[in-house]
Design an enzyme around this catalytic site. Structure first.
Site, PDB file in Angstrom:
ATOM      1  CG  HIS A  63     -18.299  36.151 -23.702  1.00 34.47           C
ATOM      2  ND1 HIS A  63     -17.907  34.824 -23.846  1.00 34.47           N
ATOM      3  CD2 HIS A  63     -17.474  36.684 -22.771  1.00 34.47           C
ATOM      4  CE1 HIS A  63     -16.886  34.582 -23.051  1.00 34.47           C
ATOM      5  NE2 HIS A  63     -16.601  35.696 -22.386  1.00 34.47           N
ATOM      6  CG  HIS A 118     -20.672  31.336 -22.851  1.00 35.83           C
ATOM      7  ND1 HIS A 118     -19.575  32.176 -22.855  1.00 35.83           N
ATOM      8  CD2 HIS A 118     -21.069  31.255 -21.554  1.00 35.83           C
ATOM      9  CE1 HIS A 118     -19.325  32.581 -21.622  1.00 35.83           C
ATOM     10  NE2 HIS A 118     -20.215  32.023 -20.803  1.00 35.83           N
ATOM     11  CD  GLU A 169     -19.216  28.080 -25.528  1.00 37.48           C
ATOM     12  OE1 GLU A 169     -19.712  28.824 -26.393  1.00 37.48           O
ATOM     13  OE2 GLU A 169     -18.360  28.453 -24.710  1.00 37.48           O
TER      14      GLU A 169
END
Length: 459
Positions: free
Chosen positions: A90, A220, A321
Site C-alpha cells: 500500500h 504494512h 502491521e
C-alpha cells in the site's frame, strides 16, 4: 563453512548504530530515485554478497527492484532456503519501505563488521528484499507528505487498485476442495489470470513462480500486530462477528507471528493504536470482520497476498502491521528501526526450522516437483527443480511421505527439535510397470458399437 568468531554477535550488532552507510541521525523518507540510489549504494559496498534485479514494472513504468543477499548471489544452492520481505504494497504505508532499506544497509554493514550471526544468515540463506511493491502509490502519498496524508491517499497503485485485493481468488477453490477432498496445495490459477491483475501483482506472481520461496513477510502500516492466514473467511456471508479462518498449518503460523511480535519492541504488549491483540498477533479473517474504517471485506473475489502465497506456492507468509501512523514523520523512523531490527532478523531465522532434504531416484538423480506430505497436516509442499524441499514444522515427531509420478512413495518418521532444520532425504524406487498382455484377434473392431471388443490383427 565460516569459522567461529570470538566476539559475541550482540557486540557486533551494536555496530549497526554506527553504520558506515547511514547513521542514526540520517533516517529519511526515500522517494523512488532516493530508494534506488540507496539500494545500489548497498550493492556497491557489498558487491560479493548482493545482487539487484527487477521483477517488473509498475503502471507508470517504475522498476520493482529486489536486493538479494547470498554468499552466491544469483544462484540457488541446494538445501539453502529462499526468503523474501515485501514492503510498501500500500503506497501510503511507508514504514515497511524504510525499514527494508535500513535492513539492507544493516545486513551489509554487519557482514563487513564480521558479525557472526549475520554472516551465518547470509551464508545459509538466500534473502530477497523488495522495499516497494507499489512505487507509484508511494509517490502519490509522498506529494502530500506525513503531515497531511489521508488514510487512503496513495493506498492503491496508479489505477487506484488495492494490490492486496488483486491476487486470483484461490481461497474459494481451497474451501471447496476441503469439502470434496481435492488438492490441498499449489492450486491452479484461473484462465487468463494474467489479464485480470495489475502489472505489480503480475510481477510478484511471476517472481513467486521463478523462486522457491519458503518463508516471507509483507510489511504494512496502520496498526501494530502480526497477522497470519487465512485473511478470507470460509463463510463470506458472516458480518460483524469473529470468523477465525485457520489454515492446516495454524499452529506454525501462530508461532511465526509470535516470533516477530515478541522480538518487537512493543507489539507483544497487545495494546497498540487503540486496539488490543492478545500477544500482538491475530488471524486475518478474525480481525478483518471486526475492523473499523475502510472496507476489508472477507467476501471479496480475490485472495490477499499472504493467502495466495500459501495456496499457490511453498511459501508461508504473514502480514506485519508495524505502525499506527501510516506515513509518520522522518523523526519517528529511528524508533521504528530500533523496535523492529531484532524482530526482522529473528523472523528471517525461522526459515531454518522444520525439515529439509533431497528427493532422489535410485540412481541418485534429483526428482523435481516431488510432493512431501506430513500425516495430520492437510497441506503438502513440493520439491524444487533441484530436488530439494523445505517443510516448516514445530518441534515434534512426524510421519513424512515423499511421492512423485512414476515412483513408489516412501514414508519415514522424523523427530524435529527446536534448533536447525533436520535433514531428511528420500530415495524413491520406480513404480513397477504394468505388463498388460493383449491376446491377438483377427478382424477389426466394429466402430459403430462402443461395446464391441477390440480385435487386433495384422496390418
Amino acid at each position: 563453512m565460516q569459522q567461529p568468531w570470538t566476539l559475541p554477535w550482540l557486540c557486533a550488532l551494536l555496530l549497526g548504530l554506527m553504520g558506515f552507510l547511514v547513521s542514526g541521525s540520517d533516517f529519511q523518507h526515500h522517494k523512488y530515485e532516493d530508494m534506488v540510489r540507496a539500494l545500489f549504494a548497498v550493492q556497491s559496498e557489498c558487491p560479493y554478497i548482493t545482487r539487484i534485479y527487477s521483477i517488473g514494472h509498475s503502471v507508470e513504468g517504475r522498476h520493482l527492484y529486489v536486493l538479494e543477499f547470498s554468499d552466491n548471489p544469483g544462484i540457488h544452492e541446494a538445501l539453502e532456503p529462499e526468503f523474501k520481505y515485501v514492503g510498501n504494497m500500500h503506497g501510503n504505508e511507508v514504514v515497511g519501505r524504510e525499514l527494508l532499506i535500513k535492513l539492507s544497509q544493516f545486513l551489509c554493514e554487519e557482514y563487513r563488521a564480521r558479525n557472526q550471526r549475520i554472516m551465518r544468515l547470509i551464508h545459509d540463506t538466500r534473502i530477497h528484499i523488495l522495499p516497494s511493491m507499489n512505487p507509484d502509490g508511494y509517490e502519490v502519498a509522498a506529494r502530500q507528505g506525513p503531515e497531511f496524508n489521508g488514510y487512503l491517499v496513495g493506498r492503491g497503485n496508479a489505477r487506484e487498485i488495492d494490490l492486496n485485493r488483486d491476487f486470483p481468488d484461490l481461497n474459494a477453490l481451497m474451501y471447496y476442495y476441503e469439502k470434496t477432498k481435492g488438492r490441498n496445495h499449489h492450486l491452479p490459477l484461473p484462465d487468463n489470470w494474467e489479464h485480470q491483475v495489475q502489472p505489480e501483482t503480475l510481477a510478484v506472481i511471476k517472481w513467486m513462480q521463478n523462486y522457491n520461496f519458503i518463508l516471507s513477510a509483507n510489511l504494512h502500516g496502520g496498526a501494530v500486530v502480526a497477522n497470519y492466514p487465512f485473511d478470507k473467511s470460509r463463510d463470506g456471508r458472516v458480518r460483524g462477528r469473529t470468523t477465525y479462518s485457520a489454515t492446516p498449518d495454524d499452529k506454525i503460523f501462530r508461532k511465526l507471528a509470535r516470533t516477530y511480535s515478541y522480538a518487537h519492541g512493543w507489539m507483544h504488549k497487545g495494546w497498540n493504536c487503540g486496539d488490543y491483540f492478545d500477544e500482538g498477533i491475530t488471524n486475518g479473517a478474525s480481525w478483518y470482520s471486526l475492523s473499523k474504517g475502510f472496507q476489508r471485506s472477507t467476501g471479496c473475489q480475490h485472495s490477499s497476498m499472504q493467502d495466495f502465497n500459501y495456496l499457490y506456492t511453498n511459501c508461508f507468509e504473514i502480514t506485519l502491521e508495524l505502525s499506527c501512523d501510516k506515513f509518520p514523520p522522518a523523526s519517528a523512523l529511528p524508533r521504528e528501526w530500533l523496535g523492529n531490527r531484532e524482530a526482522l532478523v529473528s523472523y528471517l531465522e525461522q526459515v531454518h526450522h522444520g525439515i529439509k532434504g533431497m528427493v532422489y531416484d535410485e540412481n541418485n538423480n534429483p526428482i523435481s516437483k516431488a510432493e512431501i506430505s506430513v500425516a495430520g497436516i492437510n497441506h503438502d509442499v513440493t520439491a524444487g527443480v533441484d530436488g530439494d524441499y523445505f517443510r516448516l514444522l514445530l518441534p515434534g515427531t512426524y510421519t513424512v511421505t515423499a511421492s512423485a509420478p512414476g515412483y513408489l512413495p516412501f514414508t519415514s518418521t522424523v523427530t524435529v527439535g527446536p534448533a536447525e532444520a533436520i535433514q531428511l532425504h528420500f530415495y524413491l524406487k520406480p513404480a513397477p510397470k504394468q505388463n498388460l498382455k493383449v491376446k491377438p484377434h483377427h478382424g477389426r473392431r466394429n466402430l459403430s458399437s462402443p461395446k464391441a471388443p477390440l480385435k487386433l490383427g495384422p496390418r
